[in-house]
Motif scaffolding. Structure first.
Motif, PDB file in Angstrom:
ATOM      1  N   ASP A  39     -25.540 -13.761  -8.363  1.00  0.00           N
ATOM      2  CA  ASP A  39     -26.077 -12.434  -8.052  1.00  0.00           C
ATOM      3  C   ASP A  39     -25.324 -11.338  -8.801  1.00  0.00           C
ATOM      4  O   ASP A  39     -25.929 -10.362  -9.267  1.00  0.00           O
ATOM      5  CB  ASP A  39     -26.005 -12.172  -6.548  1.00  0.00           C
ATOM      6  N   VAL A  40     -23.996 -11.507  -8.913  1.00  0.00           N
ATOM      7  CA  VAL A  40     -23.185 -10.531  -9.647  1.00  0.00           C
ATOM      8  C   VAL A  40     -23.595 -10.497 -11.117  1.00  0.00           C
ATOM      9  O   VAL A  40     -23.784  -9.424 -11.714  1.00  0.00           O
ATOM     10  CB  VAL A  40     -21.688 -10.863  -9.521  1.00  0.00           C
ATOM     11  N   GLN A  61     -27.007  -8.849 -11.680  1.00  0.00           N
ATOM     12  CA  GLN A  61     -26.927  -7.393 -11.564  1.00  0.00           C
ATOM     13  C   GLN A  61     -26.312  -6.781 -12.823  1.00  0.00           C
ATOM     14  O   GLN A  61     -26.834  -5.795 -13.367  1.00  0.00           O
ATOM     15  CB  GLN A  61     -26.096  -7.019 -10.340  1.00  0.00           C
ATOM     16  N   GLU A  63     -18.672  -8.091  -6.389  1.00  0.00           N
ATOM     17  CA  GLU A  63     -19.925  -7.401  -6.055  1.00  0.00           C
ATOM     18  C   GLU A  63     -19.720  -5.894  -6.008  1.00  0.00           C
ATOM     19  O   GLU A  63     -20.545  -5.126  -6.514  1.00  0.00           O
ATOM     20  CB  GLU A  63     -20.448  -7.906  -4.706  1.00  0.00           C
ATOM     21  N   THR A  64     -18.594  -5.477  -5.412  1.00  0.00           N
ATOM     22  CA  THR A  64     -18.284  -4.043  -5.347  1.00  0.00           C
ATOM     23  C   THR A  64     -18.067  -3.481  -6.742  1.00  0.00           C
ATOM     24  O   THR A  64     -18.582  -2.403  -7.086  1.00  0.00           O
ATOM     25  CB  THR A  64     -17.032  -3.812  -4.486  1.00  0.00           C
ATOM     26  N   CYS A 112     -22.378  -0.435 -12.486  1.00  0.00           N
ATOM     27  CA  CYS A 112     -23.794  -0.134 -12.709  1.00  0.00           C
ATOM     28  C   CYS A 112     -24.118   1.323 -12.377  1.00  0.00           C
ATOM     29  O   CYS A 112     -24.905   1.981 -13.061  1.00  0.00           O
ATOM     30  CB  CYS A 112     -24.677  -1.075 -11.900  1.00  0.00           C
ATOM     31  N   GLU A 113     -23.481   1.828 -11.334  1.00  0.00           N
ATOM     32  CA  GLU A 113     -23.692   3.241 -10.957  1.00  0.00           C
ATOM     33  C   GLU A 113     -23.155   4.171 -12.035  1.00  0.00           C
ATOM     34  O   GLU A 113     -23.781   5.186 -12.370  1.00  0.00           O
ATOM     35  CB  GLU A 113     -23.016   3.523  -9.622  1.00  0.00           C
ATOM     36  N   ARG A 140     -21.370  -3.202  -8.666  1.00  0.00           N
ATOM     37  CA  ARG A 140     -22.166  -2.062  -8.170  1.00  0.00           C
ATOM     38  C   ARG A 140     -21.625  -0.751  -8.731  1.00  0.00           C
ATOM     39  O   ARG A 140     -22.395   0.113  -9.182  1.00  0.00           O
ATOM     40  CB  ARG A 140     -22.147  -2.052  -6.647  1.00  0.00           C
ATOM     41  N   GLU A 141     -20.290  -0.599  -8.729  1.00  0.00           N
ATOM     42  CA  GLU A 141     -19.682   0.640  -9.224  1.00  0.00           C
ATOM     43  C   GLU A 141     -19.904   0.793 -10.721  1.00  0.00           C
ATOM     44  O   GLU A 141     -20.178   1.901 -11.212  1.00  0.00           O
ATOM     45  CB  GLU A 141     -18.192   0.641  -8.900  1.00  0.00           C
TER      46      GLU A 141
END
Length: 230
Positions: free
Chosen positions: A105-106, A109, A220-221, A227-228, A224-225
């Protein structure tokens, strides 16, 4: 601006130690050993450390790793050795090469926003490619570099620069994620990349690392960061 995320393989995306122990236990069960598995495992660990020491001193062919380790372990315990033991171990090492839960999943993403690379310090390129393919993770990477194929190993910055040149990304625009302070963090830093120290379960910290990721949840964190920010 980050354009590429590059990973280590063993210890970061898959659990080599767990796979190795399972493979040794599988072999031990076939070998009619007169020694407990704990003793067998302890000897196997000693022999692999000795092998790495010999490789570092350029006293042995790196491609002999499994044969050297297993044959020496068998002989130290008075066990009969033949090449079938090598085949049993290597087949189980492939079968047990699975990603940590959540790693796919990581990668999915991150792949939407960044180029992805993989650098692994394995000696045997052919064998490591089989393990990477068996894990199913090969499909997520734009470039995979196995140190044994080029004869240069982490933490040498040449390894990192070679991969980055293949994907056409400057070091300052890339981040490297690995579980070793000596080989991954120090190597990435010396290559001019941002470094992330990954730890599977313990919250290992290092002042050398730019960032830390504790477990897949930490990856995962981080993903997400990143990608943001992108």
């Amino acid at each position: 601006m980050i354009e590429a995320v590059v990973f280590d393989f063993d210890g970061t995306l898959v659990d080599f130690v767990d796979s190795d122990i399972k493979s040794l236990k599988h072999l031990h069960s076939f070998a009619e050993a007169n020694v407990s598995f704990d003793e067998f495992l302890e000897t196997a660990v000693d022999e692999i450390m000795e092998f790495h020491r010999l490789v570092d001193q350029r006293l042995i062919d790196p491609l002999l790793m499994h044969r050297f380790r297993l044959e020496k372990t068998f002989k130290r315990h008075g066990m009969k050795w033949d090449d079938s033991a090598l085949k049993i171990y290597k087949a189980e090492l492939l079968r047990t090469c699975v990603p940590f839960d959540g790693v796919v999943d990581v990668l999915v993403q991150l792949r939407e926003r960044f180029k992805l690379g993989l650098i692994t310090n394995a000696y045997d390129g052919e064998e490591q490619r089989k393990r990477i393919a068996f894990s199913g993770l090969h499909i997520y990477f734009d470039e995979i570099l196995i140190s044994g194929d080029i004869g240069v190993y982490k933490p040498d910055p040449k390894v990192f620069h070679t991969l980055l040149s293949r994907i056409n990304v400057a070091p300052e625009n890339a981040i490297y994620i690995g579980d070793s302070i000596k080989y991954d963090v120090a190597g990435a830093n010396s290559a001019g990349m941002k470094s992330v120290l990954f730890s599977k379960s313990s919250k290992t910290l290092s002042s050398e690392a730019h960032f830390h990721a504790h477990g897949v949840e930490g990856l995962e964190t981080l993903a997400r960061e990143l990608c943001e920010l992108a």
